[in-house]
Scaffold this active site. Structure first.
Site, PDB file in Angstrom:
ATOM      1  N   GLU A  16     -11.181  -1.933  -5.390  1.00  0.00           N
ATOM      2  CA  GLU A  16      -9.877  -1.883  -6.060  1.00  0.00           C
ATOM      3  C   GLU A  16      -9.509  -3.237  -6.652  1.00  0.00           C
ATOM      4  O   GLU A  16      -9.042  -4.122  -5.932  1.00  0.00           O
ATOM      5  CB  GLU A  16      -8.796  -1.455  -5.052  1.00  0.00           C
ATOM      6  CG  GLU A  16      -7.403  -1.394  -5.675  1.00  0.00           C
ATOM      7  CD  GLU A  16      -6.320  -0.908  -4.709  1.00  0.00           C
ATOM      8  OE1 GLU A  16      -6.639  -0.649  -3.542  1.00  0.00           O
ATOM      9  OE2 GLU A  16      -5.164  -0.809  -5.145  1.00  0.00           O
ATOM     10  N   LYS A  72     -11.198   2.044  -7.881  1.00  0.00           N
ATOM     11  CA  LYS A  72      -9.749   2.310  -7.848  1.00  0.00           C
ATOM     12  C   LYS A  72      -9.039   1.287  -8.729  1.00  0.00           C
ATOM     13  O   LYS A  72      -8.644   0.217  -8.269  1.00  0.00           O
ATOM     14  CB  LYS A  72      -9.241   2.229  -6.407  1.00  0.00           C
ATOM     15  CG  LYS A  72      -7.731   2.414  -6.272  1.00  0.00           C
ATOM     16  CD  LYS A  72      -7.325   2.706  -4.845  1.00  0.00           C
ATOM     17  CE  LYS A  72      -5.806   2.719  -4.696  1.00  0.00           C
ATOM     18  NZ  LYS A  72      -5.359   3.297  -3.441  1.00  0.00           N
ATOM     19  N   ARG A 121       9.360  -0.712   4.712  1.00  0.00           N
ATOM     20  CA  ARG A 121       9.674   0.550   4.006  1.00  0.00           C
ATOM     21  C   ARG A 121      10.451   1.497   4.918  1.00  0.00           C
ATOM     22  O   ARG A 121      11.353   2.200   4.466  1.00  0.00           O
ATOM     23  CB  ARG A 121       8.388   1.208   3.486  1.00  0.00           C
ATOM     24  CG  ARG A 121       7.683   0.301   2.473  1.00  0.00           C
ATOM     25  CD  ARG A 121       7.091   1.034   1.288  1.00  0.00           C
ATOM     26  NE  ARG A 121       6.630   0.043   0.305  1.00  0.00           N
ATOM     27  CZ  ARG A 121       5.404  -0.044  -0.165  1.00  0.00           C
ATOM     28  NH1 ARG A 121       4.493   0.837   0.212  1.00  0.00           N
ATOM     29  NH2 ARG A 121       5.082  -0.968  -1.039  1.00  0.00           N
ATOM     30  N   GLY A 133       3.542   1.383  -8.488  1.00  0.00           N
ATOM     31  CA  GLY A 133       4.988   1.246  -8.618  1.00  0.00           C
ATOM     32  C   GLY A 133       5.551   2.119  -9.728  1.00  0.00           C
ATOM     33  O   GLY A 133       6.769   2.178  -9.936  1.00  0.00           O
TER      34      GLY A 133
HETATM   35  P1  13P Z   1       0.305   2.486  -4.883  1.00  0.00           P
HETATM   36  O1  13P Z   1      -0.163   3.782  -5.489  1.00  0.00           O
HETATM   37  O2  13P Z   1       1.645   2.568  -4.230  1.00  0.00           O
HETATM   38  O3  13P Z   1       0.154   1.354  -5.830  1.00  0.00           O
HETATM   39  O4  13P Z   1      -0.678   2.186  -3.668  1.00  0.00           O
HETATM   40  C1  13P Z   1      -2.011   2.468  -3.809  1.00  0.00           C
HETATM   41  C2  13P Z   1      -2.781   1.496  -3.041  1.00  0.00           C
HETATM   42  O5  13P Z   1      -3.514   1.868  -2.153  1.00  0.00           O
HETATM   43  C3  13P Z   1      -2.668   0.082  -3.387  1.00  0.00           C
HETATM   44  O6  13P Z   1      -3.658  -0.636  -2.738  1.00  0.00           O
END
Ligand code: 13P
Length: 335
Positions: free
Chosen positions: A185, A227, A43, A270
């Protein structure tokens, strides 16, 4: 008998629940700045900044020290490299975060690899030695951790949902044992041209397997933060309205996430800053939700700042302003 008795110290669970509430309540959210060395370097290079350990540190320092960041942001997710670094003034990054009123968290999974014989479905790794790593992170000030499972609508199935759910649950139980709040998550990717129904189906599959596994592992739901992704069509398909995204997401969460979960913090996946904030705002407007909802965005908060910075000292303030504007927009959607 009551004379001389003192109030019992808070149990580990009440401490975890208090941290989870601090992370997700009151219209503040979480800044995800935990890109791996490889992803962060990519990035930086894309933004025209030569990648190095110092450049990665300088960029994360710019984010963390943005003046007033603790108003919209309750916590920051760090990568292992950053967690062990010092700011340019010599303070350890986790200590500086605490001093700035922002809880430091740590990404502890080590990434994904294909599940053998499963047509490309992924499993997230990093359980070996995790207890010792968590003990070290806790000692150095980590308040919470993150583990990300990844699902693609084209390859996810019951088996991959169960395998990833089991890994997330073992991670979460270990975190709680070490006094660290686990962010769990299960991310259903929005890359591709699938419709909203495909995202809905895979998200429901992942959430159902996750909460079965958390129950079996004895994880206390009052001491976690969920998450998830927003349920949307793929980024390559016709977009859905924020109202439709919020309705689908609320329905899937209501069917799978117990009310005991103290807070839900969404990834941005994204989507643009405006879209991710619109989804969050529409969801937040739905009445009767048992759990507070907020953001745990990465790209939707930081991309503008990175592209503004260019690695130039004189652009730090402008980059921090972009970050703060995006964080304030997200926090407004959570309020
Ligand atoms: P994004 O919000 O860019 O998807 O990243 C959040 C994140 O911590 C993904 O694991």
């Amino acid at each position: 008998m009551l004379l001389g008795m003192t109030t019992a110290p808070p149990t580990d669970l009440s401490t975890l629940a208090a941290i989870a509430a601090q992370m997700t309540h009151g219209g503040r959210g979480i800044l995800a700045a935990d890109e791996s060395i490889k992803t962060m370097s990519l990035r930086l290079e894309e933004a025209g900044v030569p990648a190095s350990e110092t450049a990665r540190r300088d960029y994360r320092e710019l984010l963390l020290t943005a003046p007033g960041l603790s108003e919209p942001v309750s916590g920051i997710i760090l990568a292992d490299e950053t967690f062990g670094q010092q700011l340019s003034d010599g303070r350890a990054v986790p200590d500086a975060a605490h001093e700035l009123g922002i809880l430091p968290g740590i990404k502890v999974d080590t990434g994904t690899s294909p599940l053998p014989g499963q047509g490309g479905a992924l499993i997230t790794e990093g359980l070996d030695g995790l207890g010792a790593r968590l003990a070290s992170y806790a000692e150095r000030g980590a308040a919470f951790a993150k583990w990300r499972a990844v699902f693609d609508v084209n390859t996810a199935d019951e088996y991959s949902a169960q395998a990833n759910g089991a890994a997330l649950a073992r991670y979460a139980a270990l975190c709680q044992e070490h006094g660290i709040v686990p962010i769990v998550e299960p991310e259903v990717l929005c890359t591709g041209d699938h419709d909203l129904a495909a995202s809905d189906k895979t998200t429901r599959l992942a959430l159902a397997a996750l909460f079965d596994a958390l129950g079996a592992a004895g994880v206390d739901l009052a001491g976690i933060v969920l998450k998830p992704n927003f349920i949307t069509p793929g980024l390559g398909a016709a977009p859905a309205s924020a109202a439709d995204v919020a309705a689908a997401t609320f329905s899937a969460l209501s069917d799978n996430v117990p009310a005991a979960v103290p807070g839900i913090a969404f990834l941005s996946g994204g989507h643009t800053t405006d879209d991710a904030c619109a989804f969050l705002g529409a969801l937040n407007a739905i009445e009767g939700r048992p759990w507070p909802v907020t953001f745990s965005f990465g790209r939707a908060l930081v991309s503008d700042a990175l592209n503004t910075w260019h690695g130039e000292t004189q652009k730090v303030t402008a980059a921090q302003d972009r970050l703060l504007a995006n964080c304030n927009q997200a926090a407004a959607a959570a309020r």
